[in-house]
Design a protein around this motif. Structure first.
Motif, mmCIF file in Angstrom:
data_model
loop_
_atom_site.group_PDB
_atom_site.id
_atom_site.type_symbol
_atom_site.label_atom_id
_atom_site.label_comp_id
_atom_site.label_asym_id
_atom_site.label_seq_id
_atom_site.Cartn_x
_atom_site.Cartn_y
_atom_site.Cartn_z
ATOM 1 N N THR A 176 -8.332 1.273 -6.319
ATOM 2 C CA THR A 176 -9.049 1.537 -5.337
ATOM 3 C C THR A 176 -9.871 1.349 -4.924
ATOM 4 O O THR A 176 -11.052 0.917 -5.567
ATOM 5 N N LYS A 203 -3.548 9.711 -11.931
ATOM 6 C CA LYS A 203 -2.986 9.936 -10.731
ATOM 7 C C LYS A 203 -2.480 11.071 -10.225
ATOM 8 O O LYS A 203 -2.650 11.996 -11.085
ATOM 9 N N ALA A 207 1.243 1.466 -4.301
ATOM 10 C CA ALA A 207 0.453 2.035 -4.208
ATOM 11 C C ALA A 207 0.376 3.084 -5.083
ATOM 12 O O ALA A 207 1.269 4.823 -5.084
ATOM 13 N N GLN A 208 -0.768 4.443 -5.916
ATOM 14 C CA GLN A 208 -0.874 5.240 -6.739
ATOM 15 C C GLN A 208 -1.649 6.220 -5.596
ATOM 16 O O GLN A 208 -3.324 5.589 -4.901
ATOM 17 N N ARG A 209 -1.768 7.355 -4.772
ATOM 18 C CA ARG A 209 -2.801 8.167 -5.142
ATOM 19 C C ARG A 209 -4.020 8.903 -5.957
ATOM 20 O O ARG A 209 -2.973 8.581 -6.918
ATOM 21 N N TYR A 210 -4.959 8.578 -5.968
ATOM 22 C CA TYR A 210 -5.447 9.419 -7.497
ATOM 23 C C TYR A 210 -6.083 10.958 -7.430
ATOM 24 O O TYR A 210 -6.558 11.586 -6.638
ATOM 25 N N THR A 268 0.486 -1.196 -0.015
ATOM 26 C CA THR A 268 0.199 0.388 0.130
ATOM 27 C C THR A 268 0.809 1.290 -0.188
ATOM 28 O O THR A 268 0.881 1.907 -0.392
ATOM 29 N N ASP A 269 1.507 1.221 0.880
ATOM 30 C CA ASP A 269 3.094 2.668 0.865
ATOM 31 C C ASP A 269 3.831 2.878 -0.324
ATOM 32 O O ASP A 269 4.340 3.744 -0.842
ATOM 33 N N THR A 291 -5.941 2.383 -1.723
ATOM 34 C CA THR A 291 -5.163 2.205 -3.305
ATOM 35 C C THR A 291 -4.631 1.427 -3.568
ATOM 36 O O THR A 291 -3.378 1.756 -2.615
ATOM 37 N N LYS A 314 -1.059 8.057 3.103
ATOM 38 C CA LYS A 314 -1.934 8.350 2.313
ATOM 39 C C LYS A 314 -3.263 7.836 1.312
ATOM 40 O O LYS A 314 -4.038 8.359 1.154
ATOM 41 N N ARG A 315 -2.429 5.707 0.792
ATOM 42 C CA ARG A 315 -3.527 5.269 0.416
ATOM 43 C C ARG A 315 -4.279 4.935 1.152
ATOM 44 O O ARG A 315 -5.680 4.276 0.866
#
Length: 202
Positions: free
Chosen positions: A136, A168, A23-26, A19-20, A131, A84-85
């Protein structure tokens, strides 16, 4: 039982690492949502757009393809849990659609059901979201308070959503910075012209 818990620890460590790191924030994400309450099971489309650092706008269109079809627009605030994810979110919004309505008649002990009722109401929402690997996944609870068109004032719905990240957050932030830079450059007054204007004013 203790052995089972010990075996689960590496699994959770791997999950949080993925996750860290991967993963990607969107900025923009869209996909499917499954909803369930006492009246119907719905399948719908959901899309989220990040409009501020921790704020998204979500649109939902869902239907049971029989008696209930609704549309929802929600403003949601996100707070990180682990990173953040992986976060929880809450918000509110407006909904409208066409729904069934049930009226109980105590005298005859009958329940009269009508459908095709044009409804509108206020939504609240609270959920958790993760995410990972460009996808997500979220679990939410969305209560609805009817303003018109339905006998029942309150209906709650549990939803599970899976969305693909289309844009992203890094890409969105980069474009935003480029636009702000171009705007500043466009509005910037050349040094000598600015100096001339100051001299004229004096």
């Amino acid at each position: 039982m203790k052995n089972h818990l010990i075996l689960l620890i590496p699994f959770f460590l791997i999950l949080f690492t993925l996750t860290d790191v991967q993963a990607q924030r969107y900025g923009t994400a869209a996909g499917l949502r499954l909803g369930s309450n006492d009246y119907s099971r719905t399948l719908g489309l959901t899309a989220k757009q990040r409009i501020l650092k921790h704020t998204t706008l979500e649109g939902i269109i869902q239907s049971d393809f029989s008696r209930n079809t609704t549309m929802h627009l929600l403003l949601e605030q996100h707070k990180p849990i682990i990173s953040k994810r992986f976060n929880y979110y809450y918000g509110l919004g407006y909904s409208f659609g066409w729904e069934e309505s049930q009226v109980k008649n105590p005298a005859t002990m009958e329940i009269i059901t009508t459908y095709g009722n044009a409804t509108n109401g206020i939504d609240l929402i609270a959920g958790i979201e993760m995410t990972v690997l460009n996808t997500t996944i979220s679990l939410d609870y969305k209560p609805n308070f009817n303003m018109s068109g339905r006998e029942e004032f309150f209906r709650g719905q549990v939803g599970i959503s899976a969305r693909t990240v289309l844009v992203k957050s890094k890409t969105q932030d980069k474009k935003r910075r480029q636009k702000a830079r171009a705007k500043r450059k466009k509005n910037r007054t050349p040094f000598f012209e600015g100096l001339k204007e100051k001299i004229k004013r004096n």
